[in-house]
Scaffold this active site. Structure first.
Site, short mmCIF file in Angstrom:
data_model
loop_
_atom_site.label_atom_id
_atom_site.label_comp_id
_atom_site.label_asym_id
_atom_site.label_seq_id
_atom_site.Cartn_x
_atom_site.Cartn_y
_atom_site.Cartn_z
N LYS A 164 0.82 -1.21 0.00
CA LYS A 164 0.00 0.00 0.00
C LYS A 164 0.86 1.27 0.00
O LYS A 164 2.06 1.24 0.24
CB LYS A 164 -0.98 -0.04 1.18
CG LYS A 164 -2.11 -1.04 0.90
CD LYS A 164 -3.17 -1.04 1.97
CE LYS A 164 -4.28 -2.05 1.58
NZ LYS A 164 -5.21 -2.28 2.68
N ARG A 185 -3.26 -10.24 4.78
CA ARG A 185 -3.75 -10.27 3.39
C ARG A 185 -2.62 -9.75 2.51
O ARG A 185 -2.23 -8.60 2.62
CB ARG A 185 -4.99 -9.38 3.31
CG ARG A 185 -5.66 -9.35 1.96
CD ARG A 185 -6.91 -8.46 2.03
NE ARG A 185 -7.54 -8.35 0.73
CZ ARG A 185 -7.16 -7.53 -0.23
NH1 ARG A 185 -6.11 -6.74 -0.05
NH2 ARG A 185 -7.81 -7.49 -1.37
N1 HH2 Z 1 -7.38 -3.85 1.20
C1 HH2 Z 1 -7.78 -3.78 -0.09
C2 HH2 Z 1 -8.89 -4.48 -0.51
N2 HH2 Z 1 -9.58 -5.27 0.34
N3 HH2 Z 1 -9.88 -6.18 2.50
C3 HH2 Z 1 -9.50 -6.27 3.77
N4 HH2 Z 1 -10.18 -7.05 4.62
N5 HH2 Z 1 -8.42 -5.58 4.24
C4 HH2 Z 1 -7.68 -4.78 3.45
O1 HH2 Z 1 -6.71 -4.18 3.95
C5 HH2 Z 1 -8.07 -4.64 2.08
C6 HH2 Z 1 -9.19 -5.38 1.62
C7 HH2 Z 1 -7.03 -2.92 -1.04
O2 HH2 Z 1 -5.99 -3.61 -1.63
P1 HH2 Z 1 -6.04 -4.37 -3.04
O3 HH2 Z 1 -7.14 -5.37 -3.08
O4 HH2 Z 1 -4.69 -4.93 -3.26
O5 HH2 Z 1 -6.26 -3.24 -4.12
P2 HH2 Z 1 -7.54 -2.64 -4.83
O6 HH2 Z 1 -8.51 -2.21 -3.78
O7 HH2 Z 1 -6.99 -1.50 -5.63
O8 HH2 Z 1 -8.13 -3.72 -5.68
#
Ligand code: HH2
Length: 408
Positions: free
Chosen positions: A232, A267
């Site tokens: 992040k 995660r």
């Molecule tokens: N972060 C993201 C998405 N979902 N769910 C949980 N429970 N906790 C988190 O920290 C979290 C999440 C954001 O990251 P990512 O899925 O890699 O990216 P994007 O939202 O751009 O798809």
């Protein structure tokens, strides 16, 4: 620490209907991120092809992930929402194909009850909802299917959440939110919950770091804690690395810190790297635990300091007494080089008490503790007490004391 997730069999008509499944694990499990999106901040566009997403999920299980988290909508700051049909079309075929594989768990990363319901029918086992199950229909979907859910904290909405995040006390506010949402979900029949403080969701870095430090407090309520800082933006701000795909080393550090404080799951994008980092951390911890901690106490270290809010205190000063309790693994050899030299401890304390100046006894206590932790890597648990027996108070009294405990 042992963690549990419970869910009911949800195969209609099966002889196993009503049976309860339980995943029980020790330490920190891995949830693998598989985003079937064009715009996710790190893996956007990589897994838009169903085959590529399924292969990524399978590879993650093989590398040691307990859960594969399939998402069809980016929630990065500024991301635009997608339609329900688009989100369904992205995640459902991937979940169906992964579901045919058997043993690994699948979660669906969605904030929409309709998508969650269809994903569960397609084979998902867990719902990961970044809006914290605020929608009663989401709670109903999870309760009806009998599946566990992740309750995550977010301030605001993804499009604007990083504009002006503000908290009076971020840890207490996030904790209260998570516990309220968890209680509400349990009341509505959701069988079990994971709590996630939501790194980067409507938070400045100072908030993110305070939440990381509070993982043990969040875990003390009996629900497993999930923590997700993988690649992040804050890692970019801390390190200067602007390419999200190159932020795995920073992710390891944050996730190892979370694991050390009792996170049940992290995660991550890079499963093999995290599996290795956690395995090495476990080996270090087990070796330490098998040696056990002992305690060395220094009591009544006496100094003359100049702390206090009154001008007189800054000028004349007053006596300060400091107690330090250090829990650390005692050395295997009879050699001062292998242990914490208590002469060096006294010197660290002396420098802060005699050379610095703080208005508050609380600040002095914090600084003494921070200096000791920074100087002596062996410390596992530290307790610092600062006494100010001649504090400017009317009447008769024995002592004024501040105390703080740190656990690494
Ligand atoms: N972060 C993201 C998405 N979902 N769910 C949980 N429970 N906790 C988190 O920290 C979290 C999440 C954001 O990251 P990512 O899925 O890699 O990216 P994007 O939202 O751009 O798809």
């Amino acid at each position: 620490m042992v963690h549990h997730m419970r869910w009911r069999d949800r195969v209609p008509g099966s002889v196993r209907v009503g049976a309860t499944f339980e995943r029980t694990w020790r330490g920190t499990a891995l949830m693998a991120v598989v985003n079937v999106t064009p715009d996710s901040f790190s893996d956007g566009g990589l897994y838009l092809e169903i085959d590529a997403a399924v292969a990524a999920g399978r590879a993650a299980w093989k590398a040691g992930a307990m859960v594969v988290d399939v998402g069809g909508e980016s929630t990065r700051p500024g991301a635009e929402p997608v339609t329900l049909d688009e989100e369904r079309a992205r995640v459902l075929p991937v979940i169906e194909r992964l579901g045919e594989d058997g043993d690994g768990l699948i979660s669906v990363d969605t904030r929409h009850a309709e998508v969650a319901r269809d994903a569960l029918a397609a084979g998902a086992h867990v719902v990961n909802d970044v809006t914290g199950l605020r929608d009663p229909r989401m709670r109903a979907v999870c309760a009806e299917a009998g599946v566990p859910a992740v309750v995550m904290h977010m301030q605001g909405e993804p499009v604007t959440m990083q504009d002006d995040p503000h908290y009076a006390d971020v840890v207490s506010e996030v904790e209260a939110f998570l516990l309220e949402r968890a209680e509400e979900a349990l009341r509505d029949g959701v069988p079990s919950l994971l709590l996630d403080p939501g790194w980067g969701f409507g938070k400045r870095d100072v908030h993110n770091l305070a939440l990381l430090d509070a993982v043990a407090r969040f875990a003390s309520h009996g629900h497993p804690v999930l923590f997700g800082a993988s690649r992040k933006g804050s890692i970019g701000r801390f390190s200067g690395e602007m390419d999200a795909a190159r932020r795995d080393p920073g992710s390891y550090v944050l996730h190892l810190e979370a694991a050390r404080r009792g996170a049940a799951m992290v995660r991550v994008h890079d499963v093999p790297g995290h599996a290795q980092a956690l395995a090495v951390q476990a080996a270090v911890r087990d070796a330490r635990a098998s040696r056990g901690c002992g305690r060395v106490t220094l009591r009544g270290l006496r100094f003359h300091g100049y702390h206090g809010v009154f001008e007189e205190e800054a000028r004349v000063g007053a006596p300060f007494l400091v107690d330090v309790e250090l829990d650390f693994p005692f050395p295997g050899r009879d050699a001062v080089a292998d242990t914490i030299d208590y002469g060096a401890v006294r010197e660290v304390v002396r420098r802060e008490v005699e050379d610095a100046r703080h208005d508050l006894i609380e600040t002095l206590t914090e600084r003494v503790g921070e200096r000791l932790l920074a100087t002596f890597a062996l410390i596992e648990v530290l307790r610092v007490r600062v006494h100010k027996p001649e504090a400017p108070l009317p009447g008769v009294f024995d002592d004024v004391m501040a105390e703080r405990v740190w656990r690494r």
